[in-house]
Design a protein around this motif. Structure first.
Motif: not given
Length: 184
Positions: A56, A67, A69, A83, A85, A87, A98
């Motif tokens: 990250h 990505q 995040d 989190v 995200s 992608h 998530y």
């Protein structure tokens, strides 16, 4: 260069880049059997959590990011709870996902963060579509998708290896035009 819309503030949440101090909260939810129950990963060892956080932190050094995040933090307390995200964030058809600590479940945080990330995907990143999958038994996950306005597009049979064997998955999707029409 960080985009001007990051971090993302919602009524109760801050979606932000990860920090070194996020190690303990990540490790806590990544080792919780209930949190990882329907995931394809976990439970994390300390080494795996270190690798995840380092990835990250490394991804945050560039923009655009392949990505995206983001740590999810409760603004009132500063607690990092999960989190969210995107992608393939540099495409116009991104999957998102998530994961949240168990203490954050049932409070609407997942929907609030997903709604904010969808807004960014469609307005700032110019996405045409976002999509997500989840284990068909993960009621909480697909409820977030449905509250976001996503439609169930499919039921895949035994498509993903999970902790308890092959799992079925639901596929959900949302087009930019649907999002704009409903402003989910």
């Amino acid at each position: 260069m960080t985009p001007p819309w990051l971090p993302i503030e919602t009524e109760r949440l801050l979606l932000r880049d990860f920090r070194e101090a996020d190690f303990d909260p990540i490790h806590a939810y990544a080792t919780d059997p209930e949190v990882i129950r329907y995931m394809t990963w976990g439970p994390n060892t300390l080494e795996v959590t270190r690798e995840v956080l380092d990835r990250h932190l490394e991804r945050q050094k560039t923009w655009p990011r392949e990505q995206l995040d983001l740590a999810v933090e409760v603004r009132a307390t500063g607690e990092m709870i999960g989190v969210v995200s995107l992608h393939d964030a540099n495409t116009d058809n991104s999957s998102f996902g998530y994961c949240y600590s168990r203490g954050a479940w049932g409070k609407g945080y997942g929907t609030e963060a997903a709604r904010a990330l969808a807004r960014i995907a469609f307005t700032e990143l110019g996405h045409h579509r976002i999509w997500a999958t989840c284990d068909v038994r993960n009621h909480g996950s697909y409820l977030i998708m449905e509250k976001l306005g996503m439609r169930r597009e499919g039921h895949l049979l035994k498509n993903t290896q999970a902790h308890d064997g092959w799992r079925d998955s639901y596929v959900y999707g949302l087009l930019a035009e649907e999002w704009r029409a409903g402003n989910c």
